[in-house]
Write an enzyme that holds these catalytic residues in place. Structure first.
Site, PDB file in Angstrom:
ATOM      1  N   GLY A  21      27.977 111.489  37.650  1.00  0.00           N
ATOM      2  CA  GLY A  21      29.126 110.830  37.054  1.00  0.00           C
ATOM      3  C   GLY A  21      29.624 109.707  37.940  1.00  0.00           C
ATOM      4  O   GLY A  21      28.850 108.846  38.376  1.00  0.00           O
ATOM      5  N   ASP A  22      30.935 109.689  38.198  1.00  0.00           N
ATOM      6  CA  ASP A  22      31.504 108.672  39.090  1.00  0.00           C
ATOM      7  C   ASP A  22      31.871 109.275  40.439  1.00  0.00           C
ATOM      8  O   ASP A  22      32.773 108.803  41.121  1.00  0.00           O
ATOM      9  CB  ASP A  22      32.725 108.007  38.441  1.00  0.00           C
ATOM     10  CG  ASP A  22      33.832 109.007  38.133  1.00  0.00           C
ATOM     11  OD1 ASP A  22      33.543 110.217  38.075  1.00  0.00           O
ATOM     12  OD2 ASP A  22      34.990 108.583  37.958  1.00  0.00           O
ATOM     13  N   GLU A  23      31.136 110.312  40.825  1.00  0.00           N
ATOM     14  CA  GLU A  23      31.391 111.019  42.077  1.00  0.00           C
ATOM     15  C   GLU A  23      30.393 110.571  43.141  1.00  0.00           C
ATOM     16  O   GLU A  23      29.184 110.759  43.004  1.00  0.00           O
ATOM     17  CB  GLU A  23      31.284 112.534  41.853  1.00  0.00           C
ATOM     18  CG  GLU A  23      31.629 113.362  43.072  1.00  0.00           C
ATOM     19  CD  GLU A  23      31.437 114.851  42.823  1.00  0.00           C
ATOM     20  OE1 GLU A  23      31.660 115.635  43.771  1.00  0.00           O
ATOM     21  OE2 GLU A  23      31.049 115.231  41.698  1.00  0.00           O
TER      22      GLU A  23
END
Length: 351
Positions: free
Chosen positions: A253-255
């Site tokens: 994801g955006d991690e």
């Protein structure tokens, strides 16, 4: 010149064999040809744009010649065996270095090495220092040996493609396919490596957990393709903000995470500020400028015993604290001592 010279050269380069070390199987074929035809010289010759290069050779010290000096230049324009019974009497070859020079070649027979239909990259040839005849049966035998050489050349290409495929698969197993950054697996390996260094008494390190601010809104508004391009741009900016020894990884994801070796609190603050600044500038999404931000949770690992999962959990909790405090900022995790006392304090408060 070969009528399809550009394609022929491309096929030769695609073999990925030029300027490689000698290989026993090519030398063995040359020795077989030399013994079979009772000729002092046998070569596996490859013709480049400017040179003739010997991948296998017996009875000659030269590693190759200029293309214009070679018999093989004439062999590669045909799919038949070329026979020159007396090179000293042939105007094409009598001034060649191989004929007029120290080698004194007088006889040549070469079978083309056809690696693809109509594309001959070189030859298997035998030479003698006296003129001689070459029967139809011998032509066929030489052609059969040339087919073995061609099969070896194709096998060399196949093995190279397999090595490249294995390397790609190994890379994919440890890297995020979208950004090219290390993935969760490689992150864990790098984290364990830093933990091992800390346990041996080396300097500690910092673990930064990053989560993009407002990414979901952009992803929902512009679509997943735009979101993917944004993540790629984020990865590029993160790469540019860290040192060579730092590790940037995408966990999904955006991690994102950053492992910062040799970091104390001050160095961790400097890097966190640099990461926030790197992602604060607007991103171009199909001609539209959009701003995001990043929240960062930081856990410090001093020299000595460190547990990777616990460290990551602490950094993750600090990340949530950063997001709760207004985003585009960073927070440090509690120390190990504070974390150990936390349940006791809660129980006392409840009592």
């Amino acid at each position: 010149m070969h009528p399809r010279e550009a394609a022929r050269l491309e096929a030769l380069l695609d073999l990925d064999i030029l300027d490689t070390a000698p290989e026993d199987h090519f030398t063995a074929i040359c020795e077989t040809a030399r013994d079979l035809f009772q000729a002092p010289i046998a070569l596996v010759s490859l013709v480049t744009e400017t040179d003739q290069w010997f991948k296998g050779r017996c009875g000659i010290g030269l590693p190759g010649t200029e293309r214009g000096e070679s018999f093989c230049t004439h062999t590669v324009v045909s799919d038949e065996v070329l026979v020159v019974e007396d090179a000293a009497r042939d105007p094409r070859f009598r001034d060649s270095l191989l004929v007029a020079g120290a080698e004194r070649v007088r006889f040549y027979a070469g079978a083309p090495l056809e690696v693809a239909p109509g594309l001959q990259v070189g030859s298997l040839c035998v030479m003698d220092r006296v003129p001689r005849r070459f029967t139809d049966r011998q032509r066929g035998q030489l052609q059969n040996l040339a087919r073995i050489v061609t099969a070896q050349l194709r096998l060399h290409k196949t093995e190279r493609l397999l090595r490249e495929r294995e390397a790609r698969l190994a890379h994919l197993a440890r890297h995020d396919p979208l950004t090219g950054l290390p993935n969760r697996l490689q992150f864990r390996e790098c984290l364990q490596g830093e933990i091992a260094r800390a346990q041996r008494g080396h300097d500690g390190f910092a673990l930064h957990c990053l989560d993009l601010d407002r990414f979901k809104a952009i992803n929902d508004s512009f679509g997943h393709h735009a979101g993917d391009r944004l993540l790629q741009s984020v990865a590029d900016r993160l790469r540019g903000a860290v040192r060579d020894e730092d590790v940037v990884a995408r966990l999904g994801g955006d991690e994102f995470v950053v492992i910062q070796p040799g970091a104390d609190r001050a160095r961790a603050i400097t890097l966190a500020q640099r990461l926030i600044a790197a992602l604060s500038s607007p991103f171009d999404l199909d001609g539209h400028e959009r701003q995001i931000g990043v929240s960062i949770g930081i856990a410090l690992a001093a020299a000595g015993p460190v547990h990777g999962e616990a460290l990551h959990t602490r950094a993750d909790k600090a990340l949530y604290a950063a997001k709760a405090s207004g985003r585009c900022t960073f927070r440090f995790a509690q120390t190990v001592e504070d974390s150990a006392r936390e349940p006791v304090l809660r129980r006392r408060g409840a009592a």
